[in-house]
Write a protein that holds these residues in place. Structure first.
Motif, PDB file in Angstrom:
ATOM      1  N   ASP A  27     -13.364   6.593   6.879  1.00 33.56           N
ATOM      2  CA  ASP A  27     -12.636   5.725   5.944  1.00 33.56           C
ATOM      3  C   ASP A  27     -11.560   6.502   5.191  1.00 33.56           C
ATOM      4  O   ASP A  27     -10.420   6.035   5.038  1.00 33.56           O
ATOM      5  CB  ASP A  27     -13.605   5.107   4.932  1.00 33.56           C
ATOM      6  CG  ASP A  27     -14.510   4.046   5.543  1.00 33.56           C
ATOM      7  OD1 ASP A  27     -14.176   3.535   6.632  1.00 33.56           O
ATOM      8  OD2 ASP A  27     -15.549   3.738   4.919  1.00 33.56           O
TER       9      ASP A  27
ATOM     10  N   SER B 196       0.829  -1.202   0.000  1.00 34.90           N
ATOM     11  CA  SER B 196       0.000   0.000   0.000  1.00 34.90           C
ATOM     12  C   SER B 196       0.867   1.257   0.000  1.00 34.90           C
ATOM     13  O   SER B 196       2.002   1.258   0.490  1.00 34.90           O
ATOM     14  CB  SER B 196      -0.927   0.013   1.219  1.00 34.90           C
ATOM     15  OG  SER B 196      -0.171   0.023   2.407  1.00 34.90           O
TER      16      SER B 196
ATOM     17  N   HIS C  42      -7.578   6.089   5.401  1.00 33.89           N
ATOM     18  CA  HIS C  42      -6.872   5.682   4.184  1.00 33.89           C
ATOM     19  C   HIS C  42      -5.715   6.628   3.866  1.00 33.89           C
ATOM     20  O   HIS C  42      -4.615   6.176   3.506  1.00 33.89           O
ATOM     21  CB  HIS C  42      -7.849   5.644   3.003  1.00 33.89           C
ATOM     22  CG  HIS C  42      -7.200   5.345   1.694  1.00 33.89           C
ATOM     23  ND1 HIS C  42      -6.748   4.078   1.349  1.00 33.89           N
ATOM     24  CD2 HIS C  42      -6.898   6.147   0.632  1.00 33.89           C
ATOM     25  CE1 HIS C  42      -6.207   4.108   0.143  1.00 33.89           C
ATOM     26  NE2 HIS C  42      -6.291   5.352  -0.317  1.00 33.89           N
TER      27      HIS C  42
END
Length: 436
Positions: A106, A2, A110
């Protein structure tokens, strides 16, 4: 593997703070913190709140909803969140009312940024609170009375007992977090004639709930109906209460950030407001006022996404600049980002961190440099890309004024600068009558 957005945030912070430290009028970085009016809705009707006055005015003109379209939220979160350290989802509303609150969490998670929220405490419970805690940079609870009688009177629609219960739940959840969440937490009071004597007891409530900080500001009179509630009427009484609150805080180990003592002739400001004050459009109303025939919910920010030569908005350039020097530690997001304290090395005449660190964007796309009364609108993101506004003529003039000492008119009467000691006390800033 990621993508680690913390590297971008760290580099953006380095560049923004370097521009501030050098007193530059242009900033080759995004703000450290951005306040978006994702929602301007509130579940209370506090009589002294300029935001509620604005909502009532807009309701009279047929505006029923005060939430930014989710498509606009999605755009802002994907464009701005990768760079900025702190997100505030509303200046004038209640964040726990945001219908897409979970989506906000979220996105914050993130993009590895943090949340700065001010709440009235009535909806501060349950899963939303539990999930938000590890993502917080700061949580402010508006708290305008130490007794149920005063609290419920000032905060129309609130219930003192419910807020106290929710603060106990907050206290419990903070203790249970593993690892412990590190974020600023404070009770914030708007000082009125009705509640000023309860300041020491508010400090005691903070101590009882393990809240380390109490902040307060004097009421700003936005409407003639508020004149009777202004603390400027009784400076001696107010100054006694401030002194008592400071003394109690010292005994209990609670930090307080309270306004300076009122001059004994402060009541004159209530009698001598100028025509300019009557014509001032307050920050709260400016945040809501529709700029066209469209509904407050119909405008969508247009952000320059492609072909931007500014490396501050380029993920690749930002990453190239920090990969070699970066460590694996998390982004250092703390209250120092938002501190009002003048840096020791600051080269300018007056210090305010807003013009280099924070920007405010309302539901119509209007950009403002701060949250103070009388703030100007310096551009609109529906017409001009944000980074062009951030370094446009109005922003450069504001920054240059702080550095050179040639303050803009709205800075000269700013209560924030007065309360931090940057400019001389001027009670005129607390009277901004708006005839509507």
């Amino acid at each position: 593997m990621s993508f680690d957005y913390r590297l971008m945030t760290r580099e953006n912070r380095r560049r923004a703070l370097a521009a501030e430290a050098e007193g530059r009028s242009s900033v080759d970085a995004w703000p450290l913190r951005m306040v978006f009016e994702f929602t301007g809705a509130c579940n209370l009707h506090c009589f002294m709140c300029g935001c509620e006055m604005a909502r009532e005015k807009l309701r009279d003109h047929g505006v029923k909803r005060f939430t930014m379209e989710k498509s606009a939220f999605e755009l802002w979160s994907n464009v701005a969140f990768p760079h900025i350290a702190i997100v505030n989802p509303t200046l004038s509303g209640e964040p726990f009312l945001l219908p897409y609150f979970e989506d906000l969490l979220d996105k914050v998670e993130h993009y590895a940024c943090k949340l700065d929220m001010t709440t009235n405490g009535m909806l501060m419970f349950g899963e939303r609170l539990r999930r938000a805690l590890p993502l917080l940079s700061n949580l402010t609870i508006s708290f305008d009375g130490a007794t149920k009688e005063t609290f419920d009177y000032v905060r129309t629609g609130a219930d003192f007992n419910v807020v106290m219960q929710n603060m106990r739940e907050l206290q419990r959840l903070r203790r249970e977090l593993d690892p412990p969440a590190q974020f600023g937490l404070n009770l914030h009071c708007t000082i009125l004639r009705e509640n000023v004597d309860e300041l020491p007891a508010i400090v005691e409530i903070a101590a009882d709930h393990e809240i380390p900080l109490v902040t307060a500001v004097f009421l700003i009179v936005y409407d003639k109906a508020l004149l009777a509630s202004s603390p400027l009427h009784e400076p001696e009484r107010v100054n006694r209460a401030l002194a008592a609150a400071r003394a109690r805080a010292s005994e209990l180990g609670v930090e307080v950030r309270l306004p300076k003592e009122l001059p004994l002739d402060s009541a004159k400001a209530l009698e001598e407001w100028s025509e300019d004050a009557s014509a001032t459009v307050t920050a709260q109303i400016a945040a809501f006022e529709p700029q066209s025939e469209k509904s407050a919910n119909e405008s969508t920010p247009r952000v320059k996404l492609d072909g931007d030569s500014d490396s501050a908005s380029s993920p690749t350039a930002a990453m190239d600049a920090v990969r070699e020097a970066s460590t694996a530690t998390s982004v250092d997001v703390d209250q120092q980002l938002l501190t009002a304290e003048r840096p020791a090395s600051w080269p300018g005449a007056y210090y305010c961190n807003f013009p280099w660190r924070t920007a405010f964007i309302d539901q119509q796309g209007d950009v403002a440099p701060c949250c103070q009364t009388g703030r100007p609108i310096v551009g609109n993101v529906n017409e001009t890309p944000f980074l062009e506004i951030w370094n446009g003529a109005a922003y450069r003039e504001l920054r240059e004024g702080l550095v050179t000492g040639r303050l803009t008119s709205y800075c000269r009467d700013c209560t924030f600068l007065q309360e931090t000691g940057a400019t001389p006390a001027n009670t005129k800033g607390y009277v901004r009558i708006l005839d509507v």
